[in-house]
Motif scaffolding. Sequence first.
Motif, short mmCIF file in Angstrom:
data_model
loop_
_atom_site.label_atom_id
_atom_site.label_comp_id
_atom_site.label_asym_id
_atom_site.label_seq_id
_atom_site.Cartn_x
_atom_site.Cartn_y
_atom_site.Cartn_z
N TYR A 109 0.83 -1.21 0.00
CA TYR A 109 0.00 0.00 0.00
C TYR A 109 0.87 1.26 0.00
O TYR A 109 0.63 2.20 -0.76
CB TYR A 109 -0.94 -0.01 1.21
CG TYR A 109 -2.11 0.96 1.08
CD1 TYR A 109 -3.30 0.55 0.47
CD2 TYR A 109 -2.03 2.26 1.55
CE1 TYR A 109 -4.38 1.42 0.34
CE2 TYR A 109 -3.10 3.14 1.42
CZ TYR A 109 -4.27 2.71 0.82
OH TYR A 109 -5.33 3.58 0.69
N ARG A 133 1.34 3.88 -3.23
CA ARG A 133 1.02 5.30 -3.05
C ARG A 133 2.15 6.20 -3.46
O ARG A 133 1.96 7.22 -4.09
CB ARG A 133 0.87 5.54 -1.54
CG ARG A 133 -0.48 5.69 -1.07
CD ARG A 133 -0.38 6.20 0.34
NE ARG A 133 -0.76 7.58 0.37
CZ ARG A 133 -0.57 8.36 1.42
NH1 ARG A 133 0.01 7.88 2.50
NH2 ARG A 133 -0.96 9.60 1.38
N TRP A 158 -8.61 3.23 -8.81
CA TRP A 158 -9.41 4.36 -9.31
C TRP A 158 -9.41 4.28 -10.83
O TRP A 158 -8.35 4.36 -11.46
CB TRP A 158 -8.82 5.71 -8.89
CG TRP A 158 -8.99 6.07 -7.46
CD1 TRP A 158 -8.57 5.37 -6.37
CD2 TRP A 158 -9.62 7.26 -6.95
NE1 TRP A 158 -8.90 6.03 -5.22
CE2 TRP A 158 -9.55 7.19 -5.54
CE3 TRP A 158 -10.23 8.37 -7.54
CZ2 TRP A 158 -10.05 8.20 -4.72
CZ3 TRP A 158 -10.74 9.37 -6.72
CH2 TRP A 158 -10.65 9.28 -5.32
N GLY A 208 -7.56 -2.08 0.16
CA GLY A 208 -7.76 -1.03 -0.83
C GLY A 208 -9.09 -0.35 -0.61
O GLY A 208 -9.77 -0.63 0.37
N PRO A 209 -9.52 0.59 -1.48
CA PRO A 209 -8.74 1.09 -2.62
C PRO A 209 -7.60 2.00 -2.18
O PRO A 209 -7.50 2.37 -1.02
CB PRO A 209 -9.79 1.90 -3.42
CG PRO A 209 -10.87 2.23 -2.45
CD PRO A 209 -10.83 1.21 -1.36
N LEU A 210 -6.73 2.34 -3.12
CA LEU A 210 -5.65 3.28 -2.86
C LEU A 210 -6.24 4.66 -2.63
O LEU A 210 -7.25 5.00 -3.24
CB LEU A 210 -4.71 3.30 -4.07
CG LEU A 210 -3.32 3.93 -3.85
CD1 LEU A 210 -2.53 3.17 -2.81
CD2 LEU A 210 -2.55 3.97 -5.17
N ASN A 211 -5.62 5.45 -1.75
CA ASN A 211 -6.11 6.82 -1.55
C ASN A 211 -5.43 7.77 -2.54
O ASN A 211 -4.91 8.82 -2.20
CB ASN A 211 -5.91 7.28 -0.10
CG ASN A 211 -4.49 7.15 0.38
OD1 ASN A 211 -3.66 6.55 -0.30
ND2 ASN A 211 -4.20 7.71 1.54
N HIS A 212 -5.45 7.34 -3.78
CA HIS A 212 -4.84 8.14 -4.84
C HIS A 212 -5.56 7.86 -6.14
O HIS A 212 -5.73 6.71 -6.51
CB HIS A 212 -3.37 7.77 -4.97
CG HIS A 212 -2.52 8.96 -5.27
ND1 HIS A 212 -2.75 9.77 -6.35
CD2 HIS A 212 -1.47 9.49 -4.61
CE1 HIS A 212 -1.86 10.74 -6.34
NE2 HIS A 212 -1.08 10.60 -5.29
N SER A 213 -5.96 8.91 -6.83
CA SER A 213 -6.66 8.71 -8.09
C SER A 213 -5.70 8.13 -9.13
O SER A 213 -4.49 8.11 -8.94
CB SER A 213 -7.25 10.03 -8.58
OG SER A 213 -6.23 10.95 -8.87
#
Lengths: 461, 439
Positions: free
Chosen positions: A104, A108, A166, A200-205
């Motif tokens: 993770y 990121r 995303w 998840g999801p990742l905290n990044h678009s």
Amino acid sequence: MERDTERMHLGVYAAGTGNHVAGWRYAGASQSGEDFEAFRRIAESAERGRLDFFFVGDNLACVPEEHPGMVARLEPFTLLSALAPLTRHIGLIGTASTTYCQPYSLARRFASLDHISGGRGGWNVVTTSSPESAANFGLDTLTAHDLRYRMADEFAEAVKGLWDSWEGGARIADPETGVYVDAARIHPLDHEGEFYSVRGPLNHSRSPQGRPVIVQAGSSESGQAFASRHAELLFSVQQEIDAARAFRRGILSRARAQGRDARWIRVLPGLMPVLGGTEAEARGKLDVLGRFVDDSAAMHLMSDRLGYDMSRYSLDEPVPDLPRSEHIHGYVDVHIARARKAGQTLRDLYNLFAAARGHAVVSGTPEQIADMMEEWFRARACDGFVLLPAYFPAGLDEFVDEVVPILQKRGLFRTEYEGTTLRSQLGLPVPENRYSAQRASGTGQVKRSRGATSAPTLHHT
Amino acid sequence: MSAAAARQMNLGVFAVGNGNHVAGWRHPGAARSGDDIGNYIDIGQRAEAAAMDLMFLADNVRCDLGDHPGFASRTEPFTTLSAVAAHTRRIGLVASGSTSYTEPYNLARFVASLDHISAGRAGWNLVTTNTPASAENFGVEMVAHDERYEIAAEYIEVVQGLWDGWEPGARVMDAESGRFFDPARVHELGHRGKHFSVRGPLNVSRCPQGQPVIFQAGSSRAGQAFAARYADVVLAVQINFELARNFCASLKRDVAAGGRDPDHCKVLPGFLPVVGGTEAEAKAKLDTLAGYVDESVGFRTMTDRIGHDFSSYPLDGPIPDLPLPSEVQGYARMMLTPEYRATHTLRDLYNNFAVSRGYLISCGTPEQIADTMEAWFAGGACDGFIVAPAHFPEALDDFTEGVLPVLRARGLFREAYSGTTLRDHLGLPVPANRYARDS
């Protein structure tokens, strides 16, 4: 062998103290692995030369006996992120370990680098082999080689999955309606594997490249297996053209066996170019560098490379007739024979084998260096090179000013950048998002994100 | 020169790409993305032009679509601040980093590397990370609150030990002799503790600040004890002057009791200014901001901070008196005092969380806002503030162009930087290296 382009790809291995172990001692050379301005000059010079990428290695320990550039150095994510807004086209490849970090966090940081650089991020995947690193992360012994690669495989799958979490267009940010994201386009990963568990999801678009480029440099059997599954760019160690061609052919065929399209893999051996106005002048530079190295350390490195204990010889004696060793690679025989024929000394051999940490060294005039590069490229022994200037900034500046124009004149290298992402420099496609692909195919149902039915769209009205 | 220079405030900016207000991104002209590096560079440059001490980045390690939209997708703090470092020269750069999900060796490197890149402007806001959703992204169980601080204490000892591993002068870099560094001045840490085992040394040499600045935000009892021992700066959540003064006094007593100079532990409450030409104009701005908030998101933000779902209670009624769950610590306790309950409705609480995530809101003319800040500062409730503009860049400019000149006219804030490092701005000395002999 198929190839989508007849142009080389060139990157620069940025080591603050120079790639030669004693490069920092060369007159005018930058001397620190922690001088940001020195790295900035390298990136700017590389971009002036239209190079594809700027590469930084990494380790997770301070080992005093190592290359001085590795004893104290800037950390890759921070270094590359700081360079990103100061450059516009050049790819930024950072080395990061799968053994001492979590998927993770790593996903990121690379997504973040890719955003910050507008799509120029690349991840050189390493499993980190030094026992000193293990001791910095609470392990008394190094995790076994094959186990590290099994972990790396699962790690890379999880990272790729997070990078897809995303879809493009998931952020709406419409101030009128107050809708910020389309939750149906943001997906948890729900990875439960042998080594990792990642919701998840990742905290990044979704990042500009979809996925930062995956790079791999290990040439062991497990390293190659990993590369054939994941790597889009291989940074290889090659001394000899036939072996390089066989290696490239082998890795492409293994990738095909994995169902991959081999057109989207670049194989770039490392190369230390040492330029001079004449061949003798170039050799002189290499000698100056070689003499900076403590003789016993040099012999230690030589023994290591040749697979034979050299301690009883002198560096300035002619190359002796060495008995064959179990560990000697074929190319070593070739070079020993060539050196004996030319009446070279062991120091000459050292300059070839050890100066660039095992990578090929080529010294000569700009034309001669361009000839060697062209020969390898046309023989399909490589798709270009990772340049390892012996010292900075001059070692790179000379290459950019004197060799790049020759390659350009021969039509072997770009004269202008044609895109702004690392993928566009390398001629690699943007991977399709797995969820968008399902949506587009119309056959499969898009896997709904957990909770998507209860929170379809995020509103702020 | 006077015997002692007049005490001045320390002011930072809390940078959230799409505004600190939960729906600040809806403001006309406001930045809307948490992952556009241009926003962060712009914030850093504007704050630096105003000679503010530092730029602060929060962090989490989960994507929660119900939370503040700036937290659903945002660039990672160390990468972000490294990019900002390349485009600024003076402003301090403070990144949040979790002790629960980052190995200490890695974190020590990130901060030290940022300190080198920025020539001495790095700070680390130590967070222990308190959500089960984060734990699930790392395949681990959530750790109980107080144990997280026990782990954090060992963690920070390791990190600070690693930062000390290279003594001043350890890098020799003598090209003549070929002596690159002095091994006698590079030290293994050899740490073997309950939670971590780290040999060292760090592969980054002593950084420009010696030790980067430590920030800490926990205001629970365990958090306060931790801060008293380790924090150079405490980011406080305080909305009531009396309570803030008590907190500040009690923390500084603890700092002194531990043998540190209380002046070297700065207390900076979060502070959201809403600036208007007139009081009425400012109030109208605040109403507009509150109007952007969707009820479900507003309640969700509040629920997250206090651990209870209040959405079934009437907004204009009293604040329900429910016991706070153990997971929710100082942050909510600070808010939900008997005094606050007696004088505020649920709507007030809701607005406070939605607009400022619980930080102090000050709404009025530049003079009125400066009055509040001065009253807190001069009254011993704080050493300055972390200013959290509702949206960027306008609300930050409102503060720097409206309020800062008033503070400067009163001698409460610097006209220009007098130093180059974050320690310089905060008036913190460089700690002695533990291995350094006579110097």
